[in-house]
Design a protein around this motif. Sequence first.
Motif, PDB file in Angstrom:
ATOM      1  N   LEU A 259       0.835  -1.199   0.000  1.00 26.41           N
ATOM      2  CA  LEU A 259       0.000   0.000   0.000  1.00 26.41           C
ATOM      3  C   LEU A 259       0.869   1.248   0.000  1.00 26.41           C
ATOM      4  O   LEU A 259       2.046   1.200   0.361  1.00 26.41           O
ATOM      5  CB  LEU A 259      -0.909   0.023   1.239  1.00 26.41           C
ATOM      6  CG  LEU A 259      -1.978  -1.059   1.354  1.00 26.41           C
ATOM      7  CD1 LEU A 259      -2.706  -0.943   2.693  1.00 26.41           C
ATOM      8  CD2 LEU A 259      -2.972  -0.969   0.204  1.00 26.41           C
ATOM      9  N   ASP A 263      -3.063   5.900  -1.526  1.00 30.16           N
ATOM     10  CA  ASP A 263      -4.201   5.015  -1.767  1.00 30.16           C
ATOM     11  C   ASP A 263      -5.409   5.418  -0.923  1.00 30.16           C
ATOM     12  O   ASP A 263      -6.537   5.030  -1.235  1.00 30.16           O
ATOM     13  CB  ASP A 263      -3.841   3.561  -1.442  1.00 30.16           C
ATOM     14  CG  ASP A 263      -2.787   2.985  -2.365  1.00 30.16           C
ATOM     15  OD1 ASP A 263      -2.734   3.417  -3.532  1.00 30.16           O
ATOM     16  OD2 ASP A 263      -2.019   2.105  -1.928  1.00 30.16           O
ATOM     17  N   PRO A 311      -8.011   1.479   0.079  1.00 31.21           N
ATOM     18  CA  PRO A 311      -7.457   0.132   0.320  1.00 31.21           C
ATOM     19  C   PRO A 311      -8.532  -0.845   0.778  1.00 31.21           C
ATOM     20  O   PRO A 311      -9.447  -0.481   1.519  1.00 31.21           O
ATOM     21  CB  PRO A 311      -6.436   0.387   1.433  1.00 31.21           C
ATOM     22  CG  PRO A 311      -6.079   1.824   1.313  1.00 31.21           C
ATOM     23  CD  PRO A 311      -7.330   2.516   0.864  1.00 31.21           C
TER      24      PRO A 311
END
Length: 326
Positions: A259, A263, A311
Amino acid sequence: METVLVIGGTRFVGRHAVEEFRAHGYEVAIFNRGKHENPFTDDEDIVHHKGDRTDDDALVRARDRIDPDFIIDCVAYYPRDVRTATEIFADADAYVYVSSGAAYGTEVVPKREDETPLCECTSEQAVDDSWDTYGPRKAAGDRAVFEAGERGVRAMSIRPPVVYGPYDYTGRFEYWVDRVSTYDRLLVPHTALRHLVYVDDVARGLRTIAEQGDPGEAYNVGDHSLPVLSEWINLLADSVGTSVDLIKVSERELAIADLESSDFPLYRDYPHVLDTHKLESMEWSSTPLSEAVSETVEHIDSADSSEKRGPDRDSEERVLDVLETI
């Protein structure tokens, strides 16, 4: 009674602009392509003129049919849109272009209307439709407003940062409302100040500028307070009636699940702050955050928040699981 023509008018900022002017005694007309549901079909006093704003003849027909005093342009995404509109509506009492805080071309704090340089816009960028050219295109639209002002047209622009509130279709707040409603532990990246603005305040700003603004001028609009992302999440949790444990993470921790901070909706890595004194000098003020957030949450269906807006939870859980072992 004065008449306002809202170019756009059925989705988000335009919808609130229609409601704002109607609430203050104006006759209102909408000009758009009719591709989105019209929330005002039951109000016979709101005229709906269907047409494509890139069709100059259609704009002229709308002008001749409606004869508006004010024009609120919510969907001018290309410099040509603004140049054309300021020519077609040159004799109106006011033309207000919805620009953007993204029009600023320099990262300084705060960004001021009469000091901070705007983005440059090449001829190729002026006709491109990607997000990368959004700021340059909005800046070029601002310059068209300035040029119109020099010609004697009472043209002005408003520059909002990220707008939130009822009927926001971007899902940026929905993602976090879904998270605070569903989980008690959340990841939150370290983030800089990001100026936001409540949509009703943008609508009031549009009316204020149309009534009192000076030709060829731009006006920033934004919330009075500037929470960081973790504070926004806590405000949303308070409005939902819950509390959350926020786990602040850096790029290193996020890399556990591939990640990145970017994001996460509403993340920004550098402060984005707009100076709003110019608009405030016309007795405009922003809505208290608790009220703005409460109204926003009330209109959000968290079940409609899809993982694609941020996410997925499995990735977050991977990071949380690793951090618990450290």
